[in-house]
Design a protein around this motif. Structure first.
Motif, PDB file in Angstrom:
ATOM      1  N   ARG A  35      37.192  57.191   0.360  1.00 32.07           N
ATOM      2  CA  ARG A  35      36.884  58.588   0.030  1.00 32.07           C
ATOM      3  C   ARG A  35      35.994  59.228   1.091  1.00 32.07           C
ATOM      4  O   ARG A  35      36.203  60.389   1.478  1.00 32.07           O
ATOM      5  CB  ARG A  35      36.212  58.664  -1.348  1.00 32.07           C
ATOM      6  CG  ARG A  35      37.175  58.551  -2.517  1.00 32.07           C
ATOM      7  CD  ARG A  35      36.500  58.978  -3.809  1.00 32.07           C
ATOM      8  NE  ARG A  35      35.414  58.072  -4.165  1.00 32.07           N
ATOM      9  CZ  ARG A  35      35.561  57.008  -4.937  1.00 32.07           C
ATOM     10  NH1 ARG A  35      36.748  56.715  -5.446  1.00 32.07           N
ATOM     11  NH2 ARG A  35      34.518  56.237  -5.226  1.00 32.07           N
TER      12      ARG A  35
ATOM     13  N   GLN B 210      37.318  62.287   3.453  1.00 34.94           N
ATOM     14  CA  GLN B 210      36.612  63.565   3.459  1.00 34.94           C
ATOM     15  C   GLN B 210      36.244  63.971   4.893  1.00 34.94           C
ATOM     16  O   GLN B 210      36.389  65.129   5.286  1.00 34.94           O
ATOM     17  CB  GLN B 210      35.368  63.501   2.598  1.00 34.94           C
ATOM     18  CG  GLN B 210      34.599  64.828   2.545  1.00 34.94           C
ATOM     19  CD  GLN B 210      33.325  64.727   1.731  1.00 34.94           C
ATOM     20  OE1 GLN B 210      32.778  63.651   1.545  1.00 34.94           O
ATOM     21  NE2 GLN B 210      32.846  65.859   1.244  1.00 34.94           N
TER      22      GLN B 210
ATOM     23  N   ALA C  72      44.468  62.648   3.245  1.00 34.94           N
ATOM     24  CA  ALA C  72      44.019  61.286   2.950  1.00 34.94           C
ATOM     25  C   ALA C  72      44.586  60.331   3.978  1.00 34.94           C
ATOM     26  O   ALA C  72      45.649  60.572   4.550  1.00 34.94           O
ATOM     27  CB  ALA C  72      44.460  60.860   1.545  1.00 34.94           C
TER      28      ALA C  72
END
Length: 238
Positions: free
Chosen positions: A153, A157, A167
């Motif tokens: 994550r 980001q 992603a």
């Protein structure tokens, strides 16, 4: 995956207009040859995978998954199709041809990563990957299959902040395999910092993934975002 200036490139499909096309001997679907797998006929009549499409002589092409290959091989349909493609009945198809193709595609993807690493086209290590991603230098972000959710994550980001994709891509193998492929220790996350290298790596992974698990997609089942269907631009299997 991106190309300057922030142009979205390929994540999970093949550019249907790229390069020479070939016909799958089983499905009869016509696609760019870089999206298919070439089979070669050896001098002894043995059929073998030729994923780099470099073996001499006549070749035959398949664009279906392993389960389809295994079923067609077991029922004799593959031999009939290859006999027509090679224009001979004097051929021998290994019962484990599907497994051999999978192994060859896997090795090709790992070799591709190793070549790009030696060429200085990628970085690894969470801090280095994050810095490159935030600076907009990452064209493809890859996570090992056993990468932690928090680490994914955080780097996803950072990639988005830098203008990248939604992603990173889940590699079908764990960190131990990635580490051996790159000749480095504890490789969990990889950032391709060259656009052409990213396309080459993605092309190799796409063929492998399509063969072993076509329903999972390149991300291994994780959400890939609305841009995940953008086309791959192949630059060959060099």
């Amino acid at each position: 995956m991106r190309t300057p200036p922030n142009e979205a490139v390929a994540t999970d499909t093949v550019d249907e207009g790229a390069g020479p096309e070939r016909t799958c001997v089983l499905s009869r679907v016509v696609r760019p040859k870089d999206a298919l797998v070439r089979l070669a006929l050896g001098p002894d009549g043995q059929v073998a995978p030729d994923v780099r499409a470099r073996a001499p002589g006549r070749g035959a092409w398949i664009g279906v998954d392993r389960r389809t290959v295994d079923e067609a091989n077991a029922k004799g349909r593959l031999k009939g199709a290859l006999s027509r493609a090679f224009k001979t009945q004097a051929l021998e198809i290994p019962s484990d041809l599907g497994e051999r193709i999978e192994t060859a595609l896997r090795q090709h993807a790992l070799d591709r990563l190793g070549l790009e690493a030696r060429g200085g086209m990628l970085v690894n290590g969470a801090e280095r990957v994050e810095a490159a991603a935030r600076q907009g230098k990452v064209h493809l972000l890859i996570h090992a299959a056993d990468a932690g959710a928090d680490g994914r994550r955080k780097l996803d980001q950072a990639w988005r902040v830098g203008g990248g994709g939604p992603a990173g891509l889940e590699f079908p193998e764990p960190r131990t395999i990635l580490s051996m492929a790159l000749g480095r220790e504890n490789v969990v996350h990889i950032a391709l910092t060259d656009a052409a290298a990213a396309r080459r790596v993605l092309s190799a992974i796409a063929r492998w993934r399509a063969f072993i698990d076509p329903d999972a997609g390149l991300d291994g089942g994780d959400a890939a975002g609305p841009d995940a269907g953008e086309q791959i631009r192949h630059e060959g299997n060099a």
